[in-house]
Design an enzyme around this catalytic site. Sequence first.
Site, PDB file in Angstrom:
ATOM      1  N   GLU A   3      -0.629  -3.807   2.650  1.00  0.00           N
ATOM      2  CA  GLU A   3       0.524  -2.965   3.013  1.00  0.00           C
ATOM      3  C   GLU A   3       0.150  -2.012   4.147  1.00  0.00           C
ATOM      4  O   GLU A   3       0.922  -1.798   5.084  1.00  0.00           O
ATOM      5  CB  GLU A   3       0.996  -2.150   1.805  1.00  0.00           C
ATOM      6  CG  GLU A   3       1.621  -2.977   0.692  1.00  0.00           C
ATOM      7  CD  GLU A   3       2.173  -2.100  -0.436  1.00  0.00           C
ATOM      8  OE1 GLU A   3       2.862  -1.122  -0.148  1.00  0.00           O
ATOM      9  OE2 GLU A   3       1.898  -2.409  -1.614  1.00  0.00           O
ATOM     10  N   ARG A  61      14.262   5.940  -4.828  1.00  0.00           N
ATOM     11  CA  ARG A  61      15.686   6.032  -5.166  1.00  0.00           C
ATOM     12  C   ARG A  61      16.427   4.920  -4.435  1.00  0.00           C
ATOM     13  O   ARG A  61      16.148   4.667  -3.255  1.00  0.00           O
ATOM     14  CB  ARG A  61      16.295   7.381  -4.728  1.00  0.00           C
ATOM     15  CG  ARG A  61      15.530   8.618  -5.118  1.00  0.00           C
ATOM     16  CD  ARG A  61      15.499   8.901  -6.594  1.00  0.00           C
ATOM     17  NE  ARG A  61      16.803   9.114  -7.181  1.00  0.00           N
ATOM     18  CZ  ARG A  61      16.974   9.399  -8.473  1.00  0.00           C
ATOM     19  NH1 ARG A  61      15.927   9.491  -9.287  1.00  0.00           N
ATOM     20  NH2 ARG A  61      18.182   9.578  -8.967  1.00  0.00           N
ATOM     21  N   HIS A  98       7.789  -3.356   0.481  1.00  0.00           N
ATOM     22  CA  HIS A  98       7.901  -3.724  -0.936  1.00  0.00           C
ATOM     23  C   HIS A  98       6.672  -4.557  -1.336  1.00  0.00           C
ATOM     24  O   HIS A  98       6.271  -5.456  -0.591  1.00  0.00           O
ATOM     25  CB  HIS A  98       9.184  -4.525  -1.173  1.00  0.00           C
ATOM     26  CG  HIS A  98       9.358  -4.928  -2.603  1.00  0.00           C
ATOM     27  ND1 HIS A  98       9.765  -4.047  -3.579  1.00  0.00           N
ATOM     28  CD2 HIS A  98       9.136  -6.109  -3.219  1.00  0.00           C
ATOM     29  CE1 HIS A  98       9.798  -4.679  -4.742  1.00  0.00           C
ATOM     30  NE2 HIS A  98       9.418  -5.922  -4.555  1.00  0.00           N
ATOM     31  N   ASP A 104      15.902  -4.067  -2.567  1.00  0.00           N
ATOM     32  CA  ASP A 104      14.836  -4.913  -2.032  1.00  0.00           C
ATOM     33  C   ASP A 104      15.383  -6.179  -1.372  1.00  0.00           C
ATOM     34  O   ASP A 104      14.798  -7.263  -1.466  1.00  0.00           O
ATOM     35  CB  ASP A 104      13.822  -5.265  -3.141  1.00  0.00           C
ATOM     36  CG  ASP A 104      13.160  -4.006  -3.698  1.00  0.00           C
ATOM     37  OD1 ASP A 104      12.919  -3.079  -2.918  1.00  0.00           O
ATOM     38  OD2 ASP A 104      12.908  -3.958  -4.919  1.00  0.00           O
ATOM     39  N   LEU A 124      19.280   3.579  -2.354  1.00  0.00           N
ATOM     40  CA  LEU A 124      20.209   4.220  -1.416  1.00  0.00           C
ATOM     41  C   LEU A 124      21.574   3.522  -1.462  1.00  0.00           C
ATOM     42  O   LEU A 124      21.660   2.310  -1.654  1.00  0.00           O
ATOM     43  CB  LEU A 124      19.622   4.162  -0.003  1.00  0.00           C
ATOM     44  CG  LEU A 124      18.342   5.006   0.155  1.00  0.00           C
ATOM     45  CD1 LEU A 124      17.587   4.615   1.416  1.00  0.00           C
ATOM     46  CD2 LEU A 124      18.669   6.500   0.148  1.00  0.00           C
ATOM     47  N   GLY A 162       1.999   8.432  -1.092  1.00  0.00           N
ATOM     48  CA  GLY A 162       2.066   8.426   0.363  1.00  0.00           C
ATOM     49  C   GLY A 162       0.924   7.722   1.065  1.00  0.00           C
ATOM     50  O   GLY A 162       0.597   8.063   2.203  1.00  0.00           O
ATOM     51  N   SER A 163       0.335   6.698   0.434  1.00  0.00           N
ATOM     52  CA  SER A 163      -0.748   6.001   1.145  1.00  0.00           C
ATOM     53  C   SER A 163      -0.196   5.170   2.302  1.00  0.00           C
ATOM     54  O   SER A 163      -0.860   5.027   3.339  1.00  0.00           O
ATOM     55  CB  SER A 163      -1.582   5.146   0.185  1.00  0.00           C
ATOM     56  OG  SER A 163      -0.865   4.034  -0.263  1.00  0.00           O
ATOM     57  N   ASN A 164       1.001   4.638   2.157  1.00  0.00           N
ATOM     58  CA  ASN A 164       1.610   3.932   3.304  1.00  0.00           C
ATOM     59  C   ASN A 164       1.997   4.912   4.404  1.00  0.00           C
ATOM     60  O   ASN A 164       1.879   4.593   5.590  1.00  0.00           O
ATOM     61  CB  ASN A 164       2.826   3.123   2.852  1.00  0.00           C
ATOM     62  CG  ASN A 164       2.415   1.780   2.283  1.00  0.00           C
ATOM     63  OD1 ASN A 164       1.963   0.905   3.010  1.00  0.00           O
ATOM     64  ND2 ASN A 164       2.528   1.640   0.965  1.00  0.00           N
TER      65      ASN A 164
HETATM   66  C1  GAR Z   1       3.704   0.901  -2.456  1.00  0.00           C
HETATM   67  O1  GAR Z   1       2.991  -0.136  -3.088  1.00  0.00           O
HETATM   68  C2  GAR Z   1       5.072   0.431  -2.014  1.00  0.00           C
HETATM   69  O2  GAR Z   1       5.077  -0.886  -1.557  1.00  0.00           O
HETATM   70  C3  GAR Z   1       5.847   0.553  -3.291  1.00  0.00           C
HETATM   71  O3  GAR Z   1       5.403   1.747  -3.876  1.00  0.00           O
HETATM   72  C4  GAR Z   1       4.066   1.994  -3.464  1.00  0.00           C
HETATM   73  C5  GAR Z   1       4.020   3.353  -2.836  1.00  0.00           C
HETATM   74  O4  GAR Z   1       2.683   3.740  -2.584  1.00  0.00           O
HETATM   75  N1  GAR Z   1       7.252   0.564  -3.060  1.00  0.00           N
HETATM   76  C6  GAR Z   1       8.145   0.101  -3.920  1.00  0.00           C
HETATM   77  O5  GAR Z   1       7.856  -0.360  -5.000  1.00  0.00           O
HETATM   78  C7  GAR Z   1       9.573   0.231  -3.459  1.00  0.00           C
HETATM   79  N2  GAR Z   1      10.433  -0.578  -4.293  1.00  0.00           N
HETATM   80  P1  GAR Z   1       2.357   4.892  -1.559  1.00  0.00           P
HETATM   81  O6  GAR Z   1       3.196   6.114  -1.946  1.00  0.00           O
HETATM   82  O7  GAR Z   1       0.897   5.155  -1.741  1.00  0.00           O
HETATM   83  O8  GAR Z   1       2.704   4.406  -0.180  1.00  0.00           O
END
Ligand code: GAR
Length: 211
Positions: free
Chosen positions: A175, A92, A110, A146, A94, A12-14
């Site tokens: 990101e 997952r 992504h 994606d 969708l 969950g850093s984003n």
């Molecule tokens: C992030 O790098 C995001 O871009 C990627 O997973 C990571 C989640 O990090 N997403 C994908 O690969 C989706 N296909 P986070 O939980 O720290 O945000």
Amino acid sequence: KLKLGVLISGRGSNLQALIDACAAADFPAEIVLVLSNKADAFGLERASSAGIPTAVVSHRDFPGDKPAFEAAMDGKLRDAGVELVCLAGFMRLLSPWFVGRWQDRLINIHPSLLPSFKGLDTHQRALDAGVRFHGCTVHVVRPAMDDGPIIAQAAVPVLPGDDADRLAERVLACEHALYPHAVRLLAEGRARVEGDRVVIGGPAVEVPAVI
Ligand code: GAR
């Protein structure tokens, strides 16, 4: 303010970047629900710490029944009054049904410059391909993985001596700037979906410094 629902599966850093952006009084969106398909996702703690409602809909509670899993998520999002769904490390795929329910109101981040390197393990694959620039993309979700109209991208140079972890770290920093930027563009109506493209309009778009 535009009401966001954020879907997560893990760290969950984003999500944290969106929480931090929404804390600014002039940010045009607010998070009304964080929804995880994993009960132990650390992002749920981030949401709780910020006083944001959370819910867990585990795919494991719906074995072999993706429609019921997605209907449960859809119900939670609608009950919370969500207007834009943000996938933030939601792992997952969708279904076309769910994507259609949230047509043009469902976005994803992504870790690559799409349409290159869809799927997993993007940083190692970028290194293996020898590209000089890598990065991240926020896009409107379409049923294929994606895939969908691009809202915003940030490029990161691949440096001599990079390994996947080092590259991932620099992409992740981008990101965290890019996702709030893309949400702002949509919330202010400066990014509009027109068919299979996103059109950027309005006054000059200021780009976050990191990009
Ligand atoms: C992030 O790098 C995001 O871009 C990627 O997973 C990571 C989640 O990090 N997403 C994908 O690969 C989706 N296909 P986070 O939980 O720290 O945000």
